[in-house]
Design a protein around this motif. Structure first.
Motif, PDB file in Angstrom:
ATOM      1  N   LYS A  86      22.441 -28.020-103.057  1.00  0.00           N
ATOM      2  CA  LYS A  86      22.506 -28.804-101.822  1.00  0.00           C
ATOM      3  C   LYS A  86      21.112 -28.915-101.218  1.00  0.00           C
ATOM      4  CE  LYS A  86      27.226 -27.706-100.467  1.00  0.00           C
ATOM      5  NZ  LYS A  86      27.704 -29.031-100.857  1.00  0.00           N
ATOM      6  N   SER A  87      20.809 -30.090-100.761  1.00  0.00           N
ATOM      7  CA  SER A  87      19.472 -30.277-100.209  1.00  0.00           C
ATOM      8  C   SER A  87      19.264 -29.423 -98.971  1.00  0.00           C
ATOM      9  CB  SER A  87      19.251 -31.752 -99.872  1.00  0.00           C
ATOM     10  OG  SER A  87      20.299 -32.229 -99.061  1.00  0.00           O
ATOM     11  N   SER A  88      20.354 -29.037 -98.316  1.00  0.00           N
ATOM     12  CA  SER A  88      20.185 -28.194 -97.134  1.00  0.00           C
ATOM     13  C   SER A  88      19.850 -26.757 -97.518  1.00  0.00           C
ATOM     14  CB  SER A  88      21.465 -28.222 -96.302  1.00  0.00           C
ATOM     15  OG  SER A  88      22.559 -27.805 -97.103  1.00  0.00           O
ATOM     16  N   ALA A  89      20.114 -26.428 -98.752  1.00  0.00           N
ATOM     17  CA  ALA A  89      19.919 -25.042 -99.146  1.00  0.00           C
ATOM     18  C   ALA A  89      18.819 -24.848-100.171  1.00  0.00           C
ATOM     19  CB  ALA A  89      21.233 -24.484 -99.702  1.00  0.00           C
ATOM     20  N   ILE A  90      18.294 -25.921-100.685  1.00  0.00           N
ATOM     21  CA  ILE A  90      17.274 -25.798-101.730  1.00  0.00           C
ATOM     22  C   ILE A  90      16.034 -25.118-101.174  1.00  0.00           C
ATOM     23  CG2 ILE A  90      15.644 -27.161-103.075  1.00  0.00           C
ATOM     24  CD1 ILE A  90      17.833 -29.102-103.682  1.00  0.00           C
ATOM     25  N   ASP A  91      15.538 -24.189-101.947  1.00  0.00           N
ATOM     26  CA  ASP A  91      14.303 -23.535-101.549  1.00  0.00           C
ATOM     27  C   ASP A  91      13.154 -24.528-101.687  1.00  0.00           C
ATOM     28  OD1 ASP A  91      12.194 -21.991-101.044  1.00  0.00           O
ATOM     29  OD2 ASP A  91      12.469 -20.610-102.751  1.00  0.00           O
ATOM     30  N   LEU A  92      12.445 -24.736-100.582  1.00  0.00           N
ATOM     31  CA  LEU A  92      11.383 -25.747-100.603  1.00  0.00           C
ATOM     32  C   LEU A  92      10.304 -25.430-101.627  1.00  0.00           C
ATOM     33  CD1 LEU A  92      10.694 -26.907 -96.944  1.00  0.00           C
ATOM     34  CD2 LEU A  92      11.562 -28.210 -98.860  1.00  0.00           C
ATOM     35  N   LYS A 330      10.132 -22.347 -90.699  1.00  0.00           N
ATOM     36  CA  LYS A 330      11.117 -23.005 -89.844  1.00  0.00           C
ATOM     37  C   LYS A 330      11.044 -22.386 -88.457  1.00  0.00           C
ATOM     38  CE  LYS A 330      14.949 -24.515 -91.616  1.00  0.00           C
ATOM     39  NZ  LYS A 330      16.196 -24.448 -92.376  1.00  0.00           N
ATOM     40  N   SER A 331      10.964 -23.231 -87.470  1.00  0.00           N
ATOM     41  CA  SER A 331      10.891 -22.711 -86.106  1.00  0.00           C
ATOM     42  C   SER A 331      12.267 -22.195 -85.717  1.00  0.00           C
ATOM     43  CB  SER A 331      10.447 -23.828 -85.159  1.00  0.00           C
ATOM     44  OG  SER A 331      11.453 -24.818 -85.093  1.00  0.00           O
ATOM     45  N   ARG A 332      12.301 -20.960 -85.388  1.00  0.00           N
ATOM     46  CA  ARG A 332      13.579 -20.359 -84.998  1.00  0.00           C
ATOM     47  C   ARG A 332      13.329 -19.592 -83.701  1.00  0.00           C
ATOM     48  NH1 ARG A 332      15.951 -17.785 -88.813  1.00  0.00           N
ATOM     49  NH2 ARG A 332      14.709 -18.477 -90.591  1.00  0.00           N
ATOM     50  N   PRO A 333      14.350 -19.426 -82.963  1.00  0.00           N
ATOM     51  CA  PRO A 333      14.158 -18.640 -81.740  1.00  0.00           C
ATOM     52  C   PRO A 333      13.641 -17.261 -82.109  1.00  0.00           C
ATOM     53  CG  PRO A 333      16.493 -18.953 -82.232  1.00  0.00           C
ATOM     54  CD  PRO A 333      15.738 -19.868 -83.132  1.00  0.00           C
ATOM     55  N   MET A 334      12.529 -16.934 -81.532  1.00  0.00           N
ATOM     56  CA  MET A 334      11.942 -15.636 -81.844  1.00  0.00           C
ATOM     57  C   MET A 334      12.902 -14.530 -81.400  1.00  0.00           C
ATOM     58  SD  MET A 334       9.039 -15.792 -83.304  1.00  0.00           S
ATOM     59  CE  MET A 334       8.302 -14.212 -82.942  1.00  0.00           C
ATOM     60  N   PRO A 335      13.089 -13.539 -82.266  1.00  0.00           N
ATOM     61  CA  PRO A 335      13.902 -12.409 -81.804  1.00  0.00           C
ATOM     62  C   PRO A 335      13.194 -11.784 -80.611  1.00  0.00           C
ATOM     63  CG  PRO A 335      12.762 -11.889 -83.837  1.00  0.00           C
ATOM     64  CD  PRO A 335      12.550 -13.347 -83.593  1.00  0.00           C
ATOM     65  N   ASP A 336      13.864 -11.813 -79.503  1.00  0.00           N
ATOM     66  CA  ASP A 336      13.160 -11.336 -78.309  1.00  0.00           C
ATOM     67  C   ASP A 336      12.839  -9.850 -78.445  1.00  0.00           C
ATOM     68  OD1 ASP A 336      15.664 -10.494 -78.222  1.00  0.00           O
ATOM     69  OD2 ASP A 336      16.227 -11.450 -76.340  1.00  0.00           O
ATOM     70  N   ASP A 337      11.822  -9.495 -77.800  1.00  0.00           N
ATOM     71  CA  ASP A 337      11.326  -8.125 -77.932  1.00  0.00           C
ATOM     72  C   ASP A 337      12.037  -7.156 -76.988  1.00  0.00           C
ATOM     73  OD1 ASP A 337       9.667  -9.015 -79.824  1.00  0.00           O
ATOM     74  OD2 ASP A 337       7.920  -9.221 -78.513  1.00  0.00           O
ATOM     75  N   LEU A 338      13.155  -7.603 -76.533  1.00  0.00           N
ATOM     76  CA  LEU A 338      13.845  -6.736 -75.570  1.00  0.00           C
ATOM     77  C   LEU A 338      14.913  -5.867 -76.227  1.00  0.00           C
ATOM     78  CD1 LEU A 338      14.211  -9.233 -72.645  1.00  0.00           C
ATOM     79  CD2 LEU A 338      12.461  -7.508 -73.036  1.00  0.00           C
ATOM     80  N   ASP A 339      14.911  -5.879 -77.558  1.00  0.00           N
ATOM     81  CA  ASP A 339      15.934  -5.084 -78.237  1.00  0.00           C
ATOM     82  C   ASP A 339      15.827  -3.606 -77.883  1.00  0.00           C
ATOM     83  OD1 ASP A 339      16.853  -7.332 -79.326  1.00  0.00           O
ATOM     84  OD2 ASP A 339      16.127  -6.967 -81.377  1.00  0.00           O
ATOM     85  N   MET A 363      11.287 -22.266 -95.278  1.00  0.00           N
ATOM     86  CA  MET A 363      10.161 -23.021 -94.758  1.00  0.00           C
ATOM     87  C   MET A 363      10.638 -24.323 -94.146  1.00  0.00           C
ATOM     88  SD  MET A 363       7.506 -21.244 -95.326  1.00  0.00           S
ATOM     89  CE  MET A 363       7.068 -19.809 -96.269  1.00  0.00           C
ATOM     90  N   ALA A 364       9.922 -24.727 -93.137  1.00  0.00           N
ATOM     91  CA  ALA A 364      10.264 -26.012 -92.520  1.00  0.00           C
ATOM     92  C   ALA A 364       9.568 -27.152 -93.231  1.00  0.00           C
ATOM     93  CB  ALA A 364       9.861 -25.998 -91.061  1.00  0.00           C
ATOM     94  N   GLY A 365       8.402 -26.874 -93.738  1.00  0.00           N
ATOM     95  CA  GLY A 365       7.704 -27.960 -94.403  1.00  0.00           C
ATOM     96  C   GLY A 365       6.359 -27.525 -94.908  1.00  0.00           C
ATOM     97  N   CYS A 366       5.723 -28.447 -95.555  1.00  0.00           N
ATOM     98  CA  CYS A 366       4.451 -28.148 -96.192  1.00  0.00           C
ATOM     99  C   CYS A 366       3.535 -29.341 -96.041  1.00  0.00           C
ATOM    100  CB  CYS A 366       4.692 -27.830 -97.666  1.00  0.00           C
ATOM    101  SG  CYS A 366       3.199 -27.824 -98.647  1.00  0.00           S
ATOM    102  N   LEU A 367       2.329 -29.066 -95.652  1.00  0.00           N
ATOM    103  CA  LEU A 367       1.325 -30.123 -95.550  1.00  0.00           C
ATOM    104  C   LEU A 367       0.305 -29.941 -96.653  1.00  0.00           C
ATOM    105  CD1 LEU A 367      -0.036 -32.482 -93.942  1.00  0.00           C
ATOM    106  CD2 LEU A 367      -1.380 -30.719 -92.818  1.00  0.00           C
ATOM    107  N   LYS A 368       0.113 -31.005 -97.406  1.00  0.00           N
ATOM    108  CA  LYS A 368      -0.916 -30.970 -98.448  1.00  0.00           C
ATOM    109  C   LYS A 368      -1.973 -31.993 -98.098  1.00  0.00           C
ATOM    110  CE  LYS A 368       1.838 -29.632-102.468  1.00  0.00           C
ATOM    111  NZ  LYS A 368       2.289 -30.098-103.788  1.00  0.00           N
ATOM    112  N   TRP A 381       3.142 -34.757 -96.360  1.00  0.00           N
ATOM    113  CA  TRP A 381       3.937 -33.838 -95.565  1.00  0.00           C
ATOM    114  C   TRP A 381       5.342 -33.831 -96.147  1.00  0.00           C
ATOM    115  CZ3 TRP A 381       3.942 -29.865 -92.528  1.00  0.00           C
ATOM    116  CH2 TRP A 381       5.101 -29.550 -91.785  1.00  0.00           C
ATOM    117  N   GLU A 382       5.764 -32.652 -96.542  1.00  0.00           N
ATOM    118  CA  GLU A 382       7.086 -32.538 -97.131  1.00  0.00           C
ATOM    119  C   GLU A 382       7.864 -31.496 -96.351  1.00  0.00           C
ATOM    120  OE1 GLU A 382       6.560 -33.386-101.781  1.00  0.00           O
ATOM    121  OE2 GLU A 382       5.344 -31.736-101.028  1.00  0.00           O
ATOM    122  N   GLY A 383       9.099 -31.776 -96.157  1.00  0.00           N
ATOM    123  CA  GLY A 383       9.890 -30.821 -95.397  1.00  0.00           C
ATOM    124  C   GLY A 383      11.356 -31.186 -95.399  1.00  0.00           C
TER     125      GLY A 383
END
Lengths: 416, 580
Positions: A86-92, A330-339, A363-368, A381-383
């Motif tokens: 699946k394109s959603s799951a393929i490792d970039l 991939k930009s993800r919500p940073m795990p907050d440091d309040l754990d 990965m969100a993408g790659c710039l060559k 730009w691939e992503g």
């Protein structure tokens, strides 16, 4: 970006334990990936599917002035379930070829491991891959037959049928022997009866024999005697830090009585290397006096740099190319440091911070980018956006004042 | 028809080569180049050689002054050669792979790395055999199309002759490239080249073969141009006298301009002149080199009957008396009247005999004061004209009529067609020698004789007077000389290059010879000198003058003949009278 069919073929290589990197043809794969990437042209849409583990289809629709497209089908005797389709799951990393980190050599399988006996008869068959692609408006047909003859050999026959080609098409037969330590290839092309031989030799110690896959006892706590002996006698594996390879190729066209020759050297670091990975290659074409050296480095998991210098000793022409490959997570919500505070307070940890981790390499993408001394700049730009893989390329000519943009293209790929 | 194909001037022109090289270079780099050529192709040297191609005319589809279409068969086995400079890919594997689909390519690692080498290619021993369609148009230039593949064989020699593969490859590629070049690009090149040659400079065009082909028709039509037959002492707008050579140049260049030059000023004067006659004012504008001749004769009467009611019935008598005396009749002859074609009104004027009569009548009335003056100067001018022969006479008649006609004379036309027969009669009657002719041309004489003739016939004329303004011998002259067997009034006036003059032209030529001069003489009265001693003296003076004039003219003619026969011929033509 690799097409889906190429992705599936690579999956077949891996499933059949074929080491693509151990070939003279891929001696400079790293620098080529970074410096010679193709930028898409026009708009192109791919829809692909791995309908069954053995069968894949792909449809392409493109528009560069006029609409064209292609249909392709692939059959593999090996079930290709190792990779996500699946394109959603393929490792970039698998569809965006970049810096190629070579792995430790491994001995080819023993032929007998491939044997399958059923009721006193051998029933195993050679793994094969069949692939066909029809380009529609042009009526060009590509076909590929790939067969693992033995654990050490692979036959690859590729054909192109096109009425515009001389003789209506061409067939290339490619026989490869891979003995880990050395690799030889024999090539024959029907076009002008071109014969070719390629060879690669890896300096260094012989790769360790792969342990016989033991019959594991159902209870892991109980080890068989065999295993115990093996464990006891196995020497501590010496993992080399790097590998030095030398190779050469020679071609001769029987009909046009012309040929070509080249030799090459490569040094690359292996995973055991503690510093940053790098690869150096030097290729020489003694006939044409062409000397090419590359140096590529994986400065960080997200950044690779490569440079290439070509020089011709006869014509004194030289060329310098530099390129880079920059990955973005991939930009993800940073795990907050309040754990830590929550723990101290005895509060339950948040769900997301628990769930993070596993796909850290997503990965969100790659710039060559590449630039050469003539002022030609290529950007790619691939992503991935949602379920779609995209590839967006731009070619600029910095030296021409007007008409700087030489090419622009967008490729969108969906697979299921 | 003769075709003259000139090969050497083309090859001798240095600028031609540079231009051709530029165009070839552009053309060679336009089409997609074979993969072995990695740089622009420069045409280093081009030589068309000294051996011209063999041309065989198969068909001429269209041939006119400004266009030509034909089919040729061309065979060429000459020594032309072409040297090209470019850079080629020396690695055969590189070029070999670049033409192959990448899917089935062995994808060598570095064996296909390129090596570009500057190369010089010489194409020689070119053998061509083709059917050529050639279309030429003055406006659009020259178009040349090969109907089949023209290239038969070709020798390609290059820096890489030692390597058989490269040589074969080059030979094959260049042949293919040259084929497309010849079929697609050469027509374009030739077209552009022709446009460059044609447009800025007309003369070069004539140097070209095609223009040469077309020259015959053009020259034939040229004499028709009124300006090609300039008057004896032509005048430009500012009144400067031009010599024949200048006139020739002018008339060649652009006839329309000349029309404008000559007509405007003189027309104004003419208008003033006619007005003066109408109003009986004493002022007559001085017109250079012009003699206004007032005929005293039945013509006038007829004219008056037909057109102008002003004229009194008594006038004929008056004119007669004048004419007998011969001295005082005022005659205006417009010697320089090239721009006949300018005025559309001319047709009406043509009938002029009648118109003149009115004029002359008026002038005769108050003409005396002018008479003496005019004689001194203008008469002489008239003689100049006559030197040419009757044409001039006719011109004078025309012109005078023109002036007269401004005022009147539409009705006369009806009568015209009948006149020729009678005139012919007149022509036959008086046989005379050229010498006589000249003498008779003297103004007084001429008028006298004519009037006399007229007077004798007067009674008959009167009957027909209303219809035909016959009285004017000039009219007859004109008709006889200008127009063929059946004079058409409509054509005459126009005097345009087109049709009218074609026939007369031939006659003119004949008239140029002394024998033909007799024609006019016949019309004049047989014994010019008998009239009065005064005129005899004048005539002698005039004769001497005429002799010199004629001598000069013959010289001019001969000089002109050598270069420009059509112009020469044009001199025979009557200088077109002022159109009114």
């Amino acid at each position: 970006m690799l097409g889906f069919m190429d992705y599936v073929q690579n999956a077949f290589y891996e499933a059949s334990h074929w080491n693509r990197d151990n070939s003279y043809g891929t001696l400079t794969a790293t620098s080529r990936n970074i410096l010679d990437f193709q930028t898409p042209d026009g708009i192109r849409l791919h829809v692909s599917s791995l309908a069954s583990p053995n069968f894949a289809t792909s449809y392409t629709l493109g528009s560069v002035g006029l609409v064209d497209g292609s249909l392709s089908y692939l059959y593999s005797s090996l079930p290709l379930t190792a990779y996500a389709s699946k394109s959603s799951a393929i490792d970039l990393h698998r569809v965006v070829p970049g810096y190629r980190q070579l792995q430790d050599l491994r001995q080819p399988d023993e032929p007998r491991w491939w044997e399958i006996w059923h009721q006193g008869k051998r029933v195993d068959r050679r793994e094969a891959l069949l692939y066909g692609r029809l380009f529609l408006p042009r009526s060009t047909l590509e076909a590929l037959y790939l067969r693992r003859l033995t654990p050490k050999a692979q036959l690859r026959v590729s054909c192109v049928s096109d009425s515009r080609l001389p003789n209506g098409g061409t067939i290339l037969a490619h026989l490869q022997y891979d003995a880990a330590k050395h690799n030889t290839e024999y090539i024959y092309s029907t076009d002008s009866a071109l014969l070719g031989v390629r060879g690669l030799y890896n300096f260094g110690p012989e790769p360790p024999l792969v342990e016989q896959p033991f019959e594991q006892s159902p209870d892991p706590t109980i080890s068989t005697a065999n295993e115990a002996v093996a464990l006891a006698t196995a020497p501590a594996p010496v993992r080399p830090n790097g590998r030095f390879s030398a190779g050469g190729e020679i071609y001769y066209g029987l009909l046009n009585k012309s040929g070509g020759i080249s030799t090459g050297l490569r040094f690359t670091t292996l995973p055991a290397h503690t510093g940053f990975p790098y690869t150096m290659t030097l290729t020489l074409n003694p006939l044409m006096g062409n000397l090419s050296s590359t140096y590529s480095v994986l400065a960080s998991p997200l950044l690779a740099l490569s440079s290439r210098f070509d020089f011709n000793v006869y014509s004194y022409e030289s060329e310098l190319q530099v390129g880079t490959e920059l990955w973005r997570r991939k930009s993800r919500p940073m795990p907050d440091d309040l754990d830590w505070a929550r723990r101290k307070l005895g509060l339950p940890l948040l769900e997301q911070s628990l769930a993070k981790v596993d796909d850290a390499d997503d990965m969100a993408g790659c710039l060559k980018a590449r630039l050469d001394q003539r002022g030609s700049l290529g950007l790619l730009w691939e992503g991935r956006v949602k379920e779609l893989l995209y590839s967006c390329g731009l070619t600029l000519d910095l030296k021409s004042a007007q008409n700087m943009v030489r090419g622009f293209g967008l490729e969108v790929q969906y697979s299921s | 028809m003769a075709f003259n194909f000139n090969w050497s001037p083309l090859t001798a022109d240095a600028s031609f080569y540079t231009r051709a090289q530029e165009l070839l270079t552009a053309a060679l780099n336009k089409s997609p180049k074979p993969p072995i050529i990695v740089d622009d192709i420069l045409v280093n040297e081009l030589n068309l050689g000294s051996v011209p191609p063999d041309l065989e005319i198969l068909e001429i589809g269209d041939l006119a002054e400004d266009r030509f279409r034909g089919i040729f068969k061309m065979c060429y086995t000459g020594d032309a050669f072409l040297t090209l400079k470019t850079r080629v890919q020396a690695n055969p594997l590189n070029t070999y792979l670049s033409t192959k689909p990448s899917f089935a390519s062995p994808q060598p690692l570095a064996a296909s790395s390129g090596l570009t080498i500057p190369i010089q290619i010489t194409l020689s021993e070119i053998k061509l055999s083709a059917f050529i369609i050639l279309v030429f148009s003055k406006q659009k230039g020259l178009t040349l199309v090969f109907r089949n593949d023209p290239l038969e064989s070709l020798k390609v020699s290059s820096t890489f002759d030692a390597i058989p593969f490269v040589r074969e490859y080059l030979q094959k590629e260049i042949e293919g490239q040259l084929r497309t070049l010849l079929m697609d690009e050469v027509p374009v090149i030739i077209h552009r080249l022709s446009q460059r040659l044609w447009l800025p400079d007309y003369r070069e065009k004539e140097g070209q073969e095609l223009a040469r082909n077309l020259q015959d028709p053009t020259t034939e039509e040229k004499p028709v141009d009124p300006l090609a037959s300039p008057p004896q002492d032509p005048v430009d707008v500012s009144g400067n006298i031009l010599d024949a050579s200048q006139i020739a140049a002018l008339s060649l260049d652009s006839s329309s301009e000349m029309h404008a030059l000559f007509s405007q000023k003189n027309l104004l004067r003419l208008g003033a002149l006619t007005d003066s006659h109408r109003t009986l004012s004493l002022f007559t504008p001085g017109i250079r080199d012009v003699v206004f001749r007032a005929w005293a004769g039945p013509t006038e009467r007829g004219e008056m009957l037909g057109s102008s009611g002003k004229a009194t019935p008594a006038t004929p008598a008056m004119t007669r008396s004048h004419s007998y005396t011969g001295s005082f009749s005022t005659t205006y002859v417009f010697s320089d009247a090239p721009d006949a074609g300018n005025h559309s009104t001319r047709p009406t004027l043509m009938s002029l005999g009648s118109a003149t009569s009115g004029l002359s009548h008026a002038s005769s009335k108050h003409g005396k004061p002018h008479g003496g003056r005019k004689r001194k100067h203008r008469v002489v001018n008239l003689r100049k004209k006559t030197a040419d022969g009757d044409d001039l006479d006719s011109i004078s008649g025309e012109s005078s009529t023109a002036s007269g006609t401004m005022s009147s004379a539409p009705s006369v036309f009806g009568g015209r067609p009948q006149t020729p027969a009678r005139r012919e009669d007149e022509l036959i009657t008086p046989p005379s020698t050229p010498d006589l002719l000249r003498e008779q041309k003297e103004p007084g004489d001429g008028t006298l004789t004519r009037t006399r003739g007229l007077t004798t016939r007067l009674p008959q004329r009167d009957e027909s007077a209303d219809i035909t303004p016959r009285a004017s011998v000039h009219g007859a002259f004109m008709e006889a000389s200008h127009v063929g067997p059946q004079p058409e009034e409509g054509k005459r006036p126009t005097l345009r290059p087109s049709q009218t003059l074609q026939y007369p032209l031939k006659e003119r030529r004949e008239q140029a010879s002394p024998a033909t001069l007799q024609g006019p003489a016949r019309q004049l009265s047989p014994s010019p000198f008998a009239e009065s001693p005064v005129e005899g003296i004048l005539g002698q003076a005039w004769m001497t003058r005429m002799a010199s004039e004629i001598a000069r003219k013959v010289q001019d003619q001969e000089a002109a003949k050598s270069g420009f026969w059509d112009h020469n011929e044009g001199e025979d033509l009557p200088p077109p009278a002022y159109g009114a």
